[in-house]
Scaffold this motif. Structure first.
Motif, PDB file in Angstrom:
ATOM      1  N   PHE A   1      -5.919  -5.661  -2.342  1.00  0.00           N
ATOM      2  CA  PHE A   1      -5.350  -5.535  -1.302  1.00  0.00           C
ATOM      3  C   PHE A   1      -6.055  -5.853  -0.070  1.00  0.00           C
ATOM      4  O   PHE A   1      -7.257  -5.456  -0.172  1.00  0.00           O
ATOM      5  N   ALA A   2      -5.513  -6.598   1.035  1.00  0.00           N
ATOM      6  CA  ALA A   2      -6.193  -6.782   2.151  1.00  0.00           C
ATOM      7  C   ALA A   2      -5.142  -6.096   3.170  1.00  0.00           C
ATOM      8  O   ALA A   2      -4.234  -6.690   3.591  1.00  0.00           O
ATOM      9  N   CYS A   3      -5.658  -5.002   3.585  1.00  0.00           N
ATOM     10  CA  CYS A   3      -4.753  -4.186   4.642  1.00  0.00           C
ATOM     11  C   CYS A   3      -3.268  -4.173   3.863  1.00  0.00           C
ATOM     12  O   CYS A   3      -3.199  -3.266   3.163  1.00  0.00           O
ATOM     13  N   CYS A   4      -2.339  -4.440   4.510  1.00  0.00           N
ATOM     14  CA  CYS A   4      -0.938  -4.405   3.862  1.00  0.00           C
ATOM     15  C   CYS A   4      -0.634  -5.690   3.223  1.00  0.00           C
ATOM     16  O   CYS A   4       0.678  -5.765   3.183  1.00  0.00           O
ATOM     17  N   VAL A   5      -1.398  -6.550   2.774  1.00  0.00           N
ATOM     18  CA  VAL A   5      -0.819  -7.445   2.143  1.00  0.00           C
ATOM     19  C   VAL A   5      -1.702  -8.010   0.735  1.00  0.00           C
ATOM     20  O   VAL A   5      -2.877  -7.921   0.732  1.00  0.00           O
TER      21      VAL A   5
ATOM     22  N   PRO B   1       0.849  -1.112  -0.154  1.00  0.00           N
ATOM     23  CA  PRO B   1      -0.142  -0.019  -0.082  1.00  0.00           C
ATOM     24  C   PRO B   1       0.875   1.090  -0.015  1.00  0.00           C
ATOM     25  O   PRO B   1       1.900   1.249   0.311  1.00  0.00           O
TER      26      PRO B   1
ATOM     27  N   ILE C   1      -3.477   2.137   4.118  1.00  0.00           N
ATOM     28  CA  ILE C   1      -4.160   1.650   5.080  1.00  0.00           C
ATOM     29  C   ILE C   1      -4.561   3.032   5.921  1.00  0.00           C
ATOM     30  O   ILE C   1      -3.756   3.418   6.772  1.00  0.00           O
TER      31      ILE C   1
END
Lengths: 337, 216
Positions: free
Chosen positions: B160-164, A68, A73
């Protein structure tokens, strides 16, 4: 020339081809140079060898991108709370992180924090940044530094040993969440003041703190708060129980399972890791960390462990952590088995 | 042949390729006009493109489905405080609105994500339509295949899921730890790479169509 000889290219075609290849070489070379300059020094092979704690520069060189962008986030900067009875998105066994600060109890649900990682909260005039890293299973609050008590934080989108790498909005310095020490930037070497949270369940917290305020899903961003992308603590599945990590971690140690939860305690320049299950079994575990006498006690009401200073009863500097994460930052930690 | 002669010939080939590339857009546009003038192929392109768009949005998390109905009791619509161009990651934008038409589906609406997905969907739909047209009208026995659409694959790895990256979560942590140092730094090029590959496949498909049919 035979009938099947290929046509000889015209001069214009040859010059055109030379110009294109030359241009590609310039663009490609410039791009490679720009990438090299942007990337800086290549990352170190590992943050530390076993038994040796990393320097701040070694840690800075071990930073990797999680993908990201900065604040991709999104931290919660305007947290909205509701009373216990107004919360309808949690199940009894969902994890919440509980904090009692300045006499006020608040719960930060893990299903919300898994998508935001940082809540820049205030208790009266006091700023408390509540942080959670899903990949390392760590939650801790910070009240800035001694000189800057009003700090707020964002997410860099980068990781170090799989741990959330925060940045402060005052100076853009980088802070690994577990370490709480700036590894780069103007405030490099400075230490954040930690505030421990308790890791408990929604059922236990609301029974123990019926007047608690609870962070809602009204965060300003839209996320699927009914789903944990990494797995489930409720059902003990996915990343939270798998032995592997998604991002490289160094150094590693097999004293405990990589995802086994330990109470990581800091005192002076020393650290101690006590398996959470040991505290549950023993009820009370006394220890000394860097000359500081501490007591780890099992709280049956909240189904959690707390660590306090033996003399004053004040909270010690501790956090729940997955073993691999605690060891990667503190490879010379003592352990209690 | 001497080295100079080989070099001259190679540079000439590059020059020819440049000319072909310059002519390609006009050829593609002409062929697409011919193909999409037929209702059947227009419908096929829309159908395939729609399916690709749904897959794209599902892969990046903008479309979510729940067998258990986990959105039961959730308001039908919720607004975000995000801006139109706020990003979560390269080529992945924040949704502005989420709709819950029932307990089993969530639709996170980001105009920018829809636009990016529509471009990929358009390229895939066009590829399929031209390939189908060629298969129908080809005068040669050999028929073109549809395997070029796999060029769209990188675009489905943007989620993306959060930071992964979600595809790494799907792979599992053991394998992911080996792949992340390689794939995560490359992630910013997945989308433009998809466009380049799909564009190249479309040009190639059009050329073969022109060679094998009377398409102009």
């Amino acid at each position: 020339m035979t009938e099947n000889s290929p046509r000889e290219p015209g001069r214009r075609q040859v010059l055109k081809g030379a110009a294109v290849l030359g241009g590609l070489a310039v663009v490609g070379g410039g791009g490679a140079l720009a990438w090299q300059l942007r990337s800086g020094d290549p990352p170190a092979d590992g943050a530390a060898t076993a038994g040796e704690r990393s320097t701040l520069d070694e840690l800075a060189n071990a930073v990797v991108s999680g993908g990201p962008g900065k604040d991709g986030i999104p931290p919660i900067d305007d947290p909205r709370f509701a009373g216990i009875d107004d919360i309808d998105f949690l199940q009894d066994d969902d994890i919440v992180f509980g904090l009692v600060f300045g006499g006020e109890a608040r719960a930060y649900p893990q299903p919300v924090l898994v998508w935001h990682e940082i809540v820049n909260d205030t208790f009266g005039d006091d700023h408390v940044a509540v942080t959670y890293c899903p990949l390392t299973g760590t939650t801790v609050g910070f009240t800035g530094t001694d000189e800057r008590p009003d700090m707020t934080f964002g997410t860099t989108g980068n990781l170090i040993n799989s741990n959330l790498l925060m940045y402060d909005r005052d100076t853009d310095s980088d802070w690994p969440q577990v370490l709480g020490t700036a590894i780069s930037g103007t405030l490099k070497g400075q230490q954040l003041r930690p505030v421990p949270l308790v890791w408990t369940t929604w059922r236990a917290w609301r029974a123990e703190h019926p007047d608690s305020r609870v962070l809602t899903t009204d965060t300003g961003a839209l996320r699927d708060y009914h789903r944990d992308p990494y797995g489930s603590y409720r059902e003990q599945s996915g990343y939270y129980v798998d032995e592997g990590t998604i991002f490289p971690v160094e150094p590693t140690d097999d004293t405990f399972g990589s995802k086994e939860v330990v109470l990581g305690i800091r005192g002076g320049d020393s650290q101690l890791a006590i398996p959470r299950e040991l505290v549950r079994e023993e009820g009370t575990v006394d220890a000394e960390v860097g000359g500081v006498s501490v007591r780890a006690e099992w709280d049956g009401e909240l189904d959690t462990a707390r660590v306090s200073r033996a003399g004053s009863g004040e909270p010690a500097d501790f956090m729940d952590a997955m073993w691999f994460s605690w060891y990667s930052f503190y490879p010379n930690t003592e352990v209690r088995r | 042949m001497s080295s100079a002669g080989l070099l001259t010939r190679a540079l000439g080939r590059v020059g020819d390729a440049v000319d072909a590339s310059v002519r390609a857009p006009a050829q593609v546009a002409g062929t697409l006009r011919t193909v999409l003038a037929h209702r059947a192929y227009r419908g096929l392109a829309l159908l395939v493109g729609s399916a690709v768009l749904v897959l794209y949005l599902t892969a990046n998390g903008d479309l979510a489905f729940s067998v258990s109905g986990r959105w039961s009791g959730t308001p039908f619509a919720q607004l975000a405080e995000s801006g139109l161009f706020d990003t979560r990651a390269p080529y992945l934008f924040e949704p502005l609105l989420v709709l819950h038409p029932g307990a089993h589906i969530a639709v996170f609406l980001s105009p920018m994500n829809i636009l990016l997905g529509a471009v990929v969907a358009g390229l895939v739909g066009s590829n399929i339509a031209v390939a189908a047209y060629t298969a129908k009208h080809a005068v040669a026995c050999r028929r073109p295949g549809y395997s070029g659409i796999f060029a769209a694959a990188p675009a489905f790895l943007l989620g993306f899921a959060c930071c992964v990256p979600t595809f790494l979560l799907a792979i599992g942590s053991g394998v992911a730890a080996t792949l992340t140092p390689i794939l995560v730094p490359l992630r910013p090029i997945f989308y433009p790479l998809t466009l380049v590959l799909l564009g190249a496949v479309l040009v190639w498909t059009v050329r073969r169509s022109r060679a094998m049919t009377s398409a102009t």
